[in-house]
Design a protein around this motif. Structure first.
Motif, PDB file in Angstrom:
ATOM      1  N   LYS A 113     -50.464-107.803  48.008  1.00  0.00           N
ATOM      2  CA  LYS A 113     -51.527-108.249  47.389  1.00  0.00           C
ATOM      3  C   LYS A 113     -52.430-107.027  46.992  1.00  0.00           C
ATOM      4  CE  LYS A 113     -55.317-111.449  45.874  1.00  0.00           C
ATOM      5  NZ  LYS A 113     -55.807-112.411  46.253  1.00  0.00           N
ATOM      6  N   ASP A 171     -58.337-110.053  52.172  1.00  0.00           N
ATOM      7  CA  ASP A 171     -58.140-109.204  50.948  1.00  0.00           C
ATOM      8  C   ASP A 171     -58.530-107.925  51.138  1.00  0.00           C
ATOM      9  OD1 ASP A 171     -56.676-111.324  49.884  1.00  0.00           O
ATOM     10  OD2 ASP A 171     -58.583-112.224  48.653  1.00  0.00           O
ATOM     11  N   THR A 205     -55.614-104.958  46.349  1.00  0.00           N
ATOM     12  CA  THR A 205     -56.738-105.188  46.160  1.00  0.00           C
ATOM     13  C   THR A 205     -57.645-103.710  46.479  1.00  0.00           C
ATOM     14  OG1 THR A 205     -57.261-105.272  48.609  1.00  0.00           O
ATOM     15  CG2 THR A 205     -56.843-107.520  47.218  1.00  0.00           C
ATOM     16  N   GLN A 224     -59.098-107.736  43.088  1.00  0.00           N
ATOM     17  CA  GLN A 224     -57.768-107.496  42.739  1.00  0.00           C
ATOM     18  C   GLN A 224     -57.643-106.575  41.858  1.00  0.00           C
ATOM     19  OE1 GLN A 224     -55.429-110.964  42.409  1.00  0.00           O
ATOM     20  NE2 GLN A 224     -53.866-109.934  42.277  1.00  0.00           N
ATOM     21  N   SER A 266     -53.159-105.371  51.678  1.00  0.00           N
ATOM     22  CA  SER A 266     -54.383-106.024  52.029  1.00  0.00           C
ATOM     23  C   SER A 266     -54.384-106.924  53.209  1.00  0.00           C
ATOM     24  CB  SER A 266     -54.907-106.643  50.737  1.00  0.00           C
ATOM     25  OG  SER A 266     -53.948-107.736  50.214  1.00  0.00           O
TER      26      SER A 266
END
Length: 158
Positions: free
Chosen positions: A89, A56, A91, A123, A30
């Motif tokens: 992360k 994100d 997402t 997320q 992300s």
């Protein structure tokens, strides 16, 4: 002695960062910042084609070249981005033309907890059997993977 300690610690941080970047492509990532440039090639001398202002956003990393990653967006656009501008992360973004239901459980027969508009980013975790737990600013529910972009079909995410 303190200097040696800091040098060793710095070396460990660099090594762990390098290991984190050595993943088999393709993989999901992300955008880590609200100011990231997409370039036509893997160097700062290549022209930028887009500036991301929304952190994100999910992207798929399809190629690695040194500290650069060739990424693909939801609409198929491809380009190069510095690895430091990406995050591990996980997402996803809601797709389609209508709001997607987020259920209390990974079952379409369960209670609808929320609805997410197309373009909403959240997320993802606990993905299996075509469902992911989707967290949009603390509002959580299970969403079917065919309503989001950012997870491969059949992929299991912890």
């Amino acid at each position: 002695m303190k200097r040696l300690h800091w040098l060793l610690l710095a070396g460990m941080v660099v090594a762990s960062g390098a290991e984190a970047q050595e993943r088999k492509t393709p993989y999901w990532a992300s955008i880590a910042t609200g100011n990231a440039l997409l370039r036509t090639g893997p160097e700062r001398t290549y022209p930028a084609t887009w500036r991301y202002r929304r952190r994100d956003l999910p992207v798929q990393v399809i190629k690695v070249y040194g500290n650069w990653r060739r990424i693909k967006e939801q609409d198929g656009t491809e380009g190069w981005m510095l690895a430091t501008l990406l995050s591990a992360k996980r997402t996803a973004i809601v797709t389609g033309d209508t709001p997607a239901e987020m259920y209390a459980d990974a079952d379409a027969g369960s209670r609808i907890a929320w609805r997410a508009e197309p373009g909403v980013v959240g997320q993802v975790s606990k993905c299996e059997d075509g469902w992911c737990l989707f967290d949009v600013a603390g509002k959580k529910g299970y969403i079917q993977t065919d309503h989001i972009w950012g997870v491969d079909p059949g992929e299991e995410v912890e």
